[in-house]
Design a protein around this motif. Sequence first.
Motif, PDB file in Angstrom:
ATOM      1  N   ASP A   9      47.821 -81.488  -9.447  1.00 41.39           N
ATOM      2  CA  ASP A   9      48.422 -81.060 -10.714  1.00 41.39           C
ATOM      3  C   ASP A   9      47.852 -79.735 -11.209  1.00 41.39           C
ATOM      4  O   ASP A   9      48.431 -79.104 -12.090  1.00 41.39           O
ATOM      5  N   ASN A  10      46.724 -79.308 -10.652  1.00 41.72           N
ATOM      6  CA  ASN A  10      46.078 -78.069 -11.092  1.00 41.72           C
ATOM      7  C   ASN A  10      46.373 -76.884 -10.177  1.00 41.72           C
ATOM      8  O   ASN A  10      45.881 -75.780 -10.426  1.00 41.72           O
ATOM      9  N   LEU A  11      47.136 -77.093  -9.125  1.00 46.57           N
ATOM     10  CA  LEU A  11      47.460 -75.992  -8.221  1.00 46.57           C
ATOM     11  C   LEU A  11      48.401 -75.008  -8.913  1.00 46.57           C
ATOM     12  O   LEU A  11      49.275 -75.396  -9.685  1.00 46.57           O
ATOM     13  N   GLY A  15      52.314 -66.705 -10.324  1.00 43.48           N
ATOM     14  CA  GLY A  15      51.254 -65.709 -10.425  1.00 43.48           C
ATOM     15  C   GLY A  15      50.367 -65.863 -11.645  1.00 43.48           C
ATOM     16  O   GLY A  15      49.146 -65.750 -11.551  1.00 43.48           O
ATOM     17  N   SER A  16      50.957 -66.134 -12.783  1.00 42.03           N
ATOM     18  CA  SER A  16      50.143 -66.242 -13.997  1.00 42.03           C
ATOM     19  C   SER A  16      49.270 -67.492 -13.967  1.00 42.03           C
ATOM     20  O   SER A  16      48.112 -67.454 -14.391  1.00 42.03           O
ATOM     21  N   SER A  17      49.789 -68.588 -13.437  1.00 43.47           N
ATOM     22  CA  SER A  17      48.955 -69.794 -13.366  1.00 43.47           C
ATOM     23  C   SER A  17      47.846 -69.625 -12.322  1.00 43.47           C
ATOM     24  O   SER A  17      46.765 -70.190 -12.461  1.00 43.47           O
ATOM     25  N   TYR A  18      48.089 -68.803 -11.292  1.00 36.31           N
ATOM     26  CA  TYR A  18      47.025 -68.548 -10.315  1.00 36.31           C
ATOM     27  C   TYR A  18      45.909 -67.718 -10.948  1.00 36.31           C
ATOM     28  O   TYR A  18      44.728 -68.034 -10.794  1.00 36.31           O
ATOM     29  N   LEU A  19      46.256 -66.692 -11.680  1.00 34.04           N
ATOM     30  CA  LEU A  19      45.226 -65.888 -12.348  1.00 34.04           C
ATOM     31  C   LEU A  19      44.457 -66.723 -13.366  1.00 34.04           C
ATOM     32  O   LEU A  19      43.234 -66.572 -13.508  1.00 34.04           O
ATOM     33  N   ALA A  20      45.142 -67.618 -14.062  1.00 30.38           N
ATOM     34  CA  ALA A  20      44.465 -68.505 -15.012  1.00 30.38           C
ATOM     35  C   ALA A  20      43.500 -69.434 -14.279  1.00 30.38           C
ATOM     36  O   ALA A  20      42.374 -69.663 -14.742  1.00 30.38           O
ATOM     37  N   LEU A  22      41.986 -68.801 -11.445  1.00 33.00           N
ATOM     38  CA  LEU A  22      40.855 -67.988 -10.998  1.00 33.00           C
ATOM     39  C   LEU A  22      39.907 -67.656 -12.147  1.00 33.00           C
ATOM     40  O   LEU A  22      38.711 -67.472 -11.927  1.00 33.00           O
ATOM     41  N   SER A  23      40.422 -67.585 -13.350  1.00 30.54           N
ATOM     42  CA  SER A  23      39.589 -67.306 -14.518  1.00 30.54           C
ATOM     43  C   SER A  23      38.860 -68.550 -15.022  1.00 30.54           C
ATOM     44  O   SER A  23      37.965 -68.433 -15.839  1.00 30.54           O
ATOM     45  N   SER A  24      39.253 -69.702 -14.520  1.00 30.87           N
ATOM     46  CA  SER A  24      38.644 -70.961 -14.962  1.00 30.87           C
ATOM     47  C   SER A  24      37.338 -71.205 -14.206  1.00 30.87           C
ATOM     48  O   SER A  24      36.967 -70.437 -13.318  1.00 30.87           O
ATOM     49  N   ASN A  25      36.703 -72.289 -14.559  1.00 30.88           N
ATOM     50  CA  ASN A  25      35.476 -72.656 -13.852  1.00 30.88           C
ATOM     51  C   ASN A  25      35.748 -73.700 -12.772  1.00 30.88           C
ATOM     52  O   ASN A  25      34.842 -74.438 -12.383  1.00 30.88           O
ATOM     53  N   ALA A  26      36.979 -73.753 -12.276  1.00 32.83           N
ATOM     54  CA  ALA A  26      37.333 -74.708 -11.220  1.00 32.83           C
ATOM     55  C   ALA A  26      36.399 -74.525 -10.029  1.00 32.83           C
ATOM     56  O   ALA A  26      36.306 -73.425  -9.478  1.00 32.83           O
ATOM     57  N   ASP A  27      35.712 -75.584  -9.671  1.00 32.86           N
ATOM     58  CA  ASP A  27      34.740 -75.502  -8.578  1.00 32.86           C
ATOM     59  C   ASP A  27      35.268 -76.070  -7.273  1.00 32.86           C
ATOM     60  O   ASP A  27      34.534 -76.219  -6.308  1.00 32.86           O
ATOM     61  N   TRP A  28      36.553 -76.362  -7.218  1.00 33.15           N
ATOM     62  CA  TRP A  28      37.146 -76.955  -6.023  1.00 33.15           C
ATOM     63  C   TRP A  28      37.969 -75.954  -5.218  1.00 33.15           C
ATOM     64  O   TRP A  28      38.550 -76.320  -4.193  1.00 33.15           O
ATOM     65  N   ILE A  29      38.024 -74.690  -5.659  1.00 27.70           N
ATOM     66  CA  ILE A  29      38.796 -73.697  -4.902  1.00 27.70           C
ATOM     67  C   ILE A  29      37.863 -72.753  -4.141  1.00 27.70           C
ATOM     68  O   ILE A  29      36.749 -72.462  -4.579  1.00 27.70           O
ATOM     69  N   ALA A  30      38.355 -72.298  -2.998  1.00 28.34           N
ATOM     70  CA  ALA A  30      37.613 -71.338  -2.180  1.00 28.34           C
ATOM     71  C   ALA A  30      37.739 -69.961  -2.820  1.00 28.34           C
ATOM     72  O   ALA A  30      38.851 -69.474  -3.031  1.00 28.34           O
ATOM     73  N   PHE A  89      45.934 -73.756   2.192  1.00 30.46           N
ATOM     74  CA  PHE A  89      46.155 -72.860   1.061  1.00 30.46           C
ATOM     75  C   PHE A  89      45.955 -73.549  -0.288  1.00 30.46           C
ATOM     76  O   PHE A  89      45.649 -72.885  -1.275  1.00 30.46           O
ATOM     77  N   SER A  90      46.049 -74.876  -0.308  1.00 34.06           N
ATOM     78  CA  SER A  90      45.750 -75.579  -1.558  1.00 34.06           C
ATOM     79  C   SER A  90      44.267 -75.474  -1.890  1.00 34.06           C
ATOM     80  O   SER A  90      43.886 -75.476  -3.053  1.00 34.06           O
ATOM     81  N   TYR A  91      43.414 -75.337  -0.872  1.00 35.82           N
ATOM     82  CA  TYR A  91      41.985 -75.135  -1.136  1.00 35.82           C
ATOM     83  C   TYR A  91      41.706 -73.773  -1.765  1.00 35.82           C
ATOM     84  O   TYR A  91      40.641 -73.536  -2.306  1.00 35.82           O
ATOM     85  N   PHE A  92      42.669 -72.877  -1.731  1.00 30.99           N
ATOM     86  CA  PHE A  92      42.552 -71.601  -2.432  1.00 30.99           C
ATOM     87  C   PHE A  92      43.214 -71.686  -3.806  1.00 30.99           C
ATOM     88  O   PHE A  92      43.193 -70.723  -4.563  1.00 30.99           O
ATOM     89  N   GLY A  93      43.859 -72.825  -4.107  1.00 32.94           N
ATOM     90  CA  GLY A  93      44.487 -73.043  -5.406  1.00 32.94           C
ATOM     91  C   GLY A  93      45.986 -72.852  -5.434  1.00 32.94           C
ATOM     92  O   GLY A  93      46.596 -72.899  -6.497  1.00 32.94           O
ATOM     93  N   LEU A  94      46.615 -72.653  -4.280  1.00 37.99           N
ATOM     94  CA  LEU A  94      48.058 -72.403  -4.219  1.00 37.99           C
ATOM     95  C   LEU A  94      48.844 -73.690  -3.987  1.00 37.99           C
ATOM     96  O   LEU A  94      48.519 -74.451  -3.077  1.00 37.99           O
ATOM     97  N   SER A  95      49.866 -73.900  -4.785  1.00 42.00           N
ATOM     98  CA  SER A  95      50.791 -75.007  -4.527  1.00 42.00           C
ATOM     99  C   SER A  95      51.697 -74.606  -3.372  1.00 42.00           C
ATOM    100  O   SER A  95      51.820 -73.416  -3.045  1.00 42.00           O
ATOM    101  N   GLY A  96      52.359 -75.585  -2.778  1.00 41.51           N
ATOM    102  CA  GLY A  96      53.304 -75.297  -1.706  1.00 41.51           C
ATOM    103  C   GLY A  96      54.388 -74.313  -2.111  1.00 41.51           C
ATOM    104  O   GLY A  96      54.636 -73.327  -1.413  1.00 41.51           O
ATOM    105  N   PRO A  97      55.052 -74.532  -3.277  1.00 36.87           N
ATOM    106  CA  PRO A  97      56.091 -73.585  -3.694  1.00 36.87           C
ATOM    107  C   PRO A  97      55.564 -72.164  -3.939  1.00 36.87           C
ATOM    108  O   PRO A  97      56.234 -71.193  -3.605  1.00 36.87           O
TER     109      PRO A  97
END
Length: 125
Positions: A9-11, A15-20, A22-30, A89-97
Motif C-alpha cells: 500500500d506504500n509503493l 512521480g509525486s508519490s515516489y518523491l514523497a 523518498l523524502s520519508s523515513n521509509a527504511d524498507w526501500i533500497a 523494483f518494489s524494493y526501490f519503492g515502485l508499484s507495478g503500474p
Amino acid sequence: MKISSIPKDNLATDGSSYLALLSSNADWIARNQEDVEKLRKHQGSALSKLDNESYLAFRNSIEFKHNGLAHASYAPLRSLTISEIAEVFSYFGLSGPYFLDRSDYYCASAGTCSPYREYVCTSAC
C-alpha cells in the motif's frame, strides 16, 4: 535498509508519490548500492536468483539520486519471472503500474527522463 515484507500500500504509483516516499523515513526501500548488495545476499530475494553476470550488469546500471532510484536497466533481469522483476523494483519503492509507466526511459544528463529501451526512469531523475 530493513529487508522485510514490502508494504504494498506504500509503493509509489506516480512521480509525486515516489518523491514523497523518498523524502520519508521509509527504511524498507533500497536507497544506495549497499542496500542493493543486502538484497542480493538475502535468501528469497529475486536478486539472489540471478547469476553473477546478470546481477553485476543490473547493479552497474543503477543510478541513485535524491535518496532513491533514478534509473536502472531491467534487461539483466530477463531470467526472472514478471512477478520477480516487479518484486525487484518494489524494493526501490515502485508499484507495478508506476514501473510500467516509466519503462523504456533513461535519466538523461539534463535531469529528465528520455526514451531509452530496457531502462526504467523515475521522478528522482
